[in-house]
Design a protein around this motif. Sequence first.
Motif, mmCIF file in Angstrom:
data_model
loop_
_atom_site.group_PDB
_atom_site.id
_atom_site.type_symbol
_atom_site.label_atom_id
_atom_site.label_comp_id
_atom_site.label_asym_id
_atom_site.label_seq_id
_atom_site.Cartn_x
_atom_site.Cartn_y
_atom_site.Cartn_z
ATOM 1 N N LEU A 1 0.836 -1.192 0.000
ATOM 2 C CA LEU A 1 0.000 0.000 0.000
ATOM 3 C C LEU A 1 0.875 1.249 0.000
ATOM 4 N N ASN A 2 0.395 2.288 -0.666
ATOM 5 C CA ASN A 2 1.105 3.565 -0.722
ATOM 6 C C ASN A 2 1.481 4.018 0.690
ATOM 7 N N THR A 3 2.746 4.150 0.967
ATOM 8 C CA THR A 3 3.196 4.456 2.325
ATOM 9 C C THR A 3 2.946 5.903 2.719
ATOM 10 N N THR A 4 2.528 6.745 1.765
ATOM 11 C CA THR A 4 2.188 8.115 2.137
ATOM 12 C C THR A 4 0.819 8.179 2.799
ATOM 13 N N ARG A 5 0.063 7.109 2.750
ATOM 14 C CA ARG A 5 -1.238 7.045 3.405
ATOM 15 C C ARG A 5 -1.273 5.782 4.249
ATOM 16 N N PRO A 6 -0.564 5.765 5.364
ATOM 17 C CA PRO A 6 -0.427 4.531 6.130
ATOM 18 C C PRO A 6 -1.758 4.050 6.695
ATOM 19 N N LEU A 7 -1.923 2.738 6.705
ATOM 20 C CA LEU A 7 -3.097 2.158 7.332
ATOM 21 C C LEU A 7 -3.000 2.283 8.843
ATOM 22 N N ASP A 8 -4.150 2.404 9.475
ATOM 23 C CA ASP A 8 -4.242 2.419 10.938
ATOM 24 C C ASP A 8 -3.238 3.380 11.560
ATOM 25 N N PRO A 9 -3.349 4.672 11.277
ATOM 26 C CA PRO A 9 -2.350 5.620 11.788
ATOM 27 C C PRO A 9 -2.283 5.687 13.311
ATOM 28 N N ARG A 10 -3.332 5.267 14.017
ATOM 29 C CA ARG A 10 -3.326 5.305 15.478
ATOM 30 C C ARG A 10 -2.838 3.994 16.097
ATOM 31 N N GLY A 11 -2.514 3.031 15.264
ATOM 32 C CA GLY A 11 -1.999 1.776 15.783
ATOM 33 C C GLY A 11 -3.002 0.990 16.613
ATOM 34 N N GLN A 12 -4.249 0.947 16.166
ATOM 35 C CA GLN A 12 -5.299 0.274 16.919
ATOM 36 C C GLN A 12 -5.376 -1.224 16.647
ATOM 37 N N ILE A 13 -4.771 -1.662 15.576
ATOM 38 C CA ILE A 13 -4.860 -3.063 15.165
ATOM 39 C C ILE A 13 -3.540 -3.775 15.443
ATOM 40 N N ARG A 14 -3.640 -4.965 15.996
ATOM 41 C CA ARG A 14 -2.439 -5.772 16.250
ATOM 42 C C ARG A 14 -1.695 -5.990 14.937
ATOM 43 N N GLN A 15 -0.379 -5.804 14.954
ATOM 44 C CA GLN A 15 0.398 -5.817 13.729
ATOM 45 C C GLN A 15 0.328 -7.157 13.010
ATOM 46 N N GLU A 16 0.367 -8.259 13.747
ATOM 47 C CA GLU A 16 0.298 -9.575 13.108
ATOM 48 C C GLU A 16 -1.017 -9.735 12.349
ATOM 49 N N LEU A 17 -2.094 -9.269 12.948
ATOM 50 C CA LEU A 17 -3.397 -9.356 12.293
ATOM 51 C C LEU A 17 -3.415 -8.538 11.011
ATOM 52 N N MET A 18 -2.884 -7.325 11.069
ATOM 53 C CA MET A 18 -2.839 -6.481 9.879
ATOM 54 C C MET A 18 -1.977 -7.100 8.787
ATOM 55 N N ASP A 19 -0.823 -7.619 9.157
ATOM 56 C CA ASP A 19 0.081 -8.215 8.161
ATOM 57 C C ASP A 19 -0.560 -9.420 7.482
ATOM 58 N N ARG A 20 -1.212 -10.267 8.267
ATOM 59 C CA ARG A 20 -1.860 -11.450 7.690
ATOM 60 C C ARG A 20 -3.016 -11.051 6.771
ATOM 61 N N ALA A 21 -3.752 -10.038 7.158
ATOM 62 C CA ALA A 21 -4.874 -9.590 6.336
ATOM 63 C C ALA A 21 -4.394 -9.008 5.010
ATOM 64 N N VAL B 1 -11.129 -9.168 12.340
ATOM 65 C CA VAL B 1 -11.624 -9.548 13.662
ATOM 66 C C VAL B 1 -10.457 -10.124 14.451
ATOM 67 N N ASP B 2 -10.225 -9.564 15.640
ATOM 68 C CA ASP B 2 -9.122 -10.004 16.500
ATOM 69 C C ASP B 2 -9.686 -10.837 17.649
ATOM 70 N N PHE B 3 -9.641 -12.155 17.486
ATOM 71 C CA PHE B 3 -10.187 -13.055 18.499
ATOM 72 C C PHE B 3 -9.270 -13.208 19.716
ATOM 73 N N LYS B 4 -8.139 -12.543 19.714
ATOM 74 C CA LYS B 4 -7.320 -12.532 20.924
ATOM 75 C C LYS B 4 -7.898 -11.578 21.974
#
Length: 234
Positions: free
Chosen positions: A55-75, A95-98
Amino acid sequence: MRLARRGFILGGVAMLSGCASAAAQTASLQPLVTVTPAPAPQLPVRPAEVITSQLNTTRPLDPRGQIRQELMDRAMAALDIHDHRITRRDRMYLVDFKKFSGDERLYEVDLEGGAVTLMRTSHGRGSDPAHTGYATSFSNTPDSHMSSVGSYVTAGASHGAEQGPNVLLDGLEYTNNLARERAIIIHGADYADPAFLAREGKLGRSYGCFSVAHADLPALRERMGEGRLLFAWA
């Protein structure tokens, strides 16, 4: 008479010549103005974009860091792996079942702008037999009443006799490919409403469906549509 007539004609010609000269002189006194049309504004052409894991790094996903990184990477990897089924890439759902069932653990991710919207969702009673609020086991087996993990693709809005308005899901992996057979859907439920959470301290459990609050369902049902990724993981 001839002279008079000739003089009259010559006089008329002189008058006409004088009018023409006066007109020419008047015209020569007028300033010449050349109007050059302004060039049409050139609007920038925005190239079509296909969202992938790069994804274009000038528009980062989840700028507030609300999603667990492993979940985001797998998605994000799932978007590429299932690109033949994930046909809509403007947003995806995680969905983060942890996380505890009372926490906001269903995420709508704007893949074009990066923003994240948080909601709550239930897990299956078979995944949490002691009703602790945490899902600890997962299955794709019919009648297990467990949640299933992995990649799903949304299959559009529907309406069931028991659950009412819902969103259909198709499982894309061996961990969830019986989702249709098991009737794993997204639907509204009283046990996912804020009043239930306030009273019980956690959400109730489904039979494996991703149950959400009744108030969240209408917009979610419309926005999920068809062809978008829902990725669940623990």
